[in-house]
Design a protein around this motif. Structure first.
Motif, PDB file in Angstrom:
ATOM      1  N   SER A   1       0.818  -1.218   0.000  1.00  0.00           N
ATOM      2  CA  SER A   1       0.000   0.000   0.000  1.00  0.00           C
ATOM      3  C   SER A   1       0.846   1.259   0.000  1.00  0.00           C
ATOM      4  CB  SER A   1      -0.932   0.001   1.216  1.00  0.00           C
ATOM      5  OG  SER A   1      -0.177   0.026   2.413  1.00  0.00           O
ATOM      6  N   GLN A   2       2.002   1.217   0.615  1.00  0.00           N
ATOM      7  CA  GLN A   2       2.868   2.395   0.678  1.00  0.00           C
ATOM      8  C   GLN A   2       3.724   2.554  -0.580  1.00  0.00           C
ATOM      9  OE1 GLN A   2       5.161   2.011   4.248  1.00  0.00           O
ATOM     10  NE2 GLN A   2       3.451   2.584   5.604  1.00  0.00           N
ATOM     11  N   ILE A   3       4.242   1.465  -1.100  1.00  0.00           N
ATOM     12  CA  ILE A   3       5.187   1.530  -2.223  1.00  0.00           C
ATOM     13  C   ILE A   3       4.523   1.182  -3.551  1.00  0.00           C
ATOM     14  CG2 ILE A   3       7.351   0.576  -3.129  1.00  0.00           C
ATOM     15  CD1 ILE A   3       8.218   0.174  -0.244  1.00  0.00           C
ATOM     16  N   GLY A   4       3.566   0.273  -3.508  1.00  0.00           N
ATOM     17  CA  GLY A   4       2.909  -0.141  -4.733  1.00  0.00           C
ATOM     18  C   GLY A   4       3.459  -1.463  -5.244  1.00  0.00           C
ATOM     19  N   PRO A   5       3.058  -1.838  -6.448  1.00  0.00           N
ATOM     20  CA  PRO A   5       3.524  -3.113  -7.016  1.00  0.00           C
ATOM     21  C   PRO A   5       5.035  -3.189  -7.174  1.00  0.00           C
ATOM     22  CG  PRO A   5       1.663  -2.232  -8.251  1.00  0.00           C
ATOM     23  CD  PRO A   5       2.108  -1.146  -7.326  1.00  0.00           C
ATOM     24  N   GLN A   6       5.698  -2.034  -7.148  1.00  0.00           N
ATOM     25  CA  GLN A   6       7.157  -2.042  -7.263  1.00  0.00           C
ATOM     26  C   GLN A   6       7.816  -2.805  -6.123  1.00  0.00           C
ATOM     27  OE1 GLN A   6       8.759   1.890  -7.425  1.00  0.00           O
ATOM     28  NE2 GLN A   6      10.801   1.232  -8.118  1.00  0.00           N
ATOM     29  N   PHE A   7       7.132  -2.880  -4.984  1.00  0.00           N
ATOM     30  CA  PHE A   7       7.684  -3.612  -3.843  1.00  0.00           C
ATOM     31  C   PHE A   7       7.892  -5.090  -4.173  1.00  0.00           C
ATOM     32  CE2 PHE A   7       6.809  -6.239  -0.059  1.00  0.00           C
ATOM     33  CZ  PHE A   7       7.902  -5.880   0.726  1.00  0.00           C
ATOM     34  N   VAL A   8       7.004  -5.668  -4.962  1.00  0.00           N
ATOM     35  CA  VAL A   8       7.149  -7.081  -5.345  1.00  0.00           C
ATOM     36  C   VAL A   8       8.438  -7.274  -6.135  1.00  0.00           C
ATOM     37  CG1 VAL A   8       6.062  -9.006  -6.572  1.00  0.00           C
ATOM     38  CG2 VAL A   8       4.642  -7.339  -5.362  1.00  0.00           C
ATOM     39  N   TRP A   9       8.740  -6.319  -7.030  1.00  0.00           N
ATOM     40  CA  TRP A   9       9.994  -6.406  -7.778  1.00  0.00           C
ATOM     41  C   TRP A   9      11.194  -6.289  -6.855  1.00  0.00           C
ATOM     42  CZ3 TRP A   9      13.293  -7.673 -11.234  1.00  0.00           C
ATOM     43  CH2 TRP A   9      14.458  -6.937 -11.445  1.00  0.00           C
ATOM     44  N   TRP A  10      11.125  -5.443  -5.844  1.00  0.00           N
ATOM     45  CA  TRP A  10      12.229  -5.324  -4.897  1.00  0.00           C
ATOM     46  C   TRP A  10      12.499  -6.665  -4.200  1.00  0.00           C
ATOM     47  CZ3 TRP A  10      10.996  -0.144  -1.872  1.00  0.00           C
ATOM     48  CH2 TRP A  10      11.125   0.920  -2.762  1.00  0.00           C
TER      49      TRP A  10
END
Length: 385
Positions: free
Chosen positions: A303-312
């Motif tokens: 919720s804070q970072i978005g789908p980009q967190f999954v890539w991280w």
């Protein structure tokens, strides 16, 4: 008058009979003189200090003239060129290994710190790193991209203590980076040679030359100065880095003892190590943190970072396996001393890059302590030559 003169000039001389008689041959007398020294022939028209021609008598050996035979020709000796070429190719290969190792390690530390800042669950993060590497190698073995290793029960038995130490060191380092800056963790981890000497000396009974012991002074002093001047000091982060040092020292000791006579390459060896470490870590990660905490933390991070967190998360897991795999592959090609120097340079690249990317505040005294500690690590590697 002229005729008279000409006549008188041509008158034959009168000889007596005795004057015509053959004169007796004079008696030859021999004088005993020392033989004259042979002098070099000289040419008075040129410099007389050097002979024009020196003739040395020699016996002429019979010789035989033969035609050139093609089958008697010898190939040119190109072994020197081949050795030079192979040595240059080996150095290039090692250089590529080192550059890849350092680059992958820097990328891993950056993404790992990003994940831990948004998702402070180091036990699950460590588990995902091992799971990603294990899955990659299982797919590689199944598709025959990589030849699977031939192992037996004795291999896994000798690998067990290595996996235990590797698991503890991996989790402890991840816990440390979840509490403190990446640069601080790696500065403390540069003290690993000091732990190695102490464990080898007091537990294994090994002795080292005095330069090795002296090289530990800047390592310990630099780490102490860095810890004392760290702006965001955290005891859990500090102890995590120290426990990681101790665990990795035992991992290296167990690996040397357990892998003697085992014919498993660096890539497959680390893959087996990841599989066994994953089996050991998973139940402890569930017990310490648990699925409920993971689910809540995951939703908050997305919720804070978005789908980009999954890539991280995927990037830090994949790059963790890749950089360790390349490090084990490079260890197959170089000596432990060269590997130790490369590891020191790797820490420098990680520390500098993390300070720049995360804009970590650092004091001059703190930077001085880090430089002293890293210098001590380099001196330690040189003293063990």
């Amino acid at each position: 008058m002229m005729s008279s003169v000409r006549h008188s000039a041509r008158q034959p001389l009168a000889f007596s009979d005795t004057s015509i008689r053959k004169a007796p041959t004079p008696k030859t007398t021999h004088l005993l003189l020392p033989p004259a020294p042979l002098s070099k022939p000289k040419c008075f028209a040129r410099d007389t200090s050097k002979p024009l021609l020196r003739l040395q008598p020699r016996s002429l050996a019979p010789f035989e003239c033969r035609a050139y035979e093609a089958d008697r020709s010898q190939p040119l000796d190109l072994s020197i060129d081949e050795e030079t070429t192979s040595e240059a190719a080996k150095r290039l290969k090692i250089g590529i290994y080192f550059a890849t190792w350092w680059g992958l390690n820097v990328v891993f530390n950056i993404y790992n710190k990003k994940v831990l800042n948004a998702f402070p669950y180091p036990w699950l993060t460590s588990t995902l790193s091992l799971a990603a590497g294990s899955l990659m190698m299982l797919l590689s073995w199944g598709s025959r991209i990589v030849e699977p290793p031939k192992t037996d029960f004795d291999f896994w038995k000798s690998l067990l203590p290595v996996a235990v130490a590797h698991t503890i060191g991996h989790v402890a380092a991840t816990v440390s980076m979840s509490k403190v800056a990446v640069s601080f963790t790696h500065i403390i981890k540069s003290a690993e040679p000091a732990f190695s000497v102490l464990v080898s000396r007091f537990l294994l009974g090994e002795s080292f030359p005095m330069p090795v012991y002296f090289s530990l002074l800047p390592i310990v002093g630099g780490c102490a100065l860095t810890a004392a001047t760290e702006l965001n000091f955290n005891m859990i982060g500090f102890m995590g880095a120290m426990i990681s040092n101790l665990a990795f020292v035992f991992r290296n000791i167990f690996s040397k003892k357990g892998m003697k006579g085992k014919s498993v390459g660096g890539m497959n060896y680390y893959a087996c190590l990841s599989l066994l470490s994953l089996a050991l870590l998973t139940p402890f990660a569930i017990a310490v943190e648990g699925p409920r905490m993971w689910a809540a933390g995951w939703q908050q991070a997305v919720s804070q970072i978005g789908p980009q967190f999954v890539w991280w998360v995927a990037a830090q897991s994949i790059f963790y396996h890749l950089y360790n795999q390349v490090s084990y592959m490079s260890l197959d090609q170089i000596t432990p001393l060269t590997f130790s120097v490369g590891n020191t340079m790797k820490r420098i690249s990680v520390i500098v890059s993390s300070i720049i990317i995360f804009q970590t505040p650092i004091q001059p005294v703190n930077a001085l302590g880090a430089a002293i500690a890293i210098l001590g690590t380099f001196l330690y590697s040189q003293a063990k030559m």
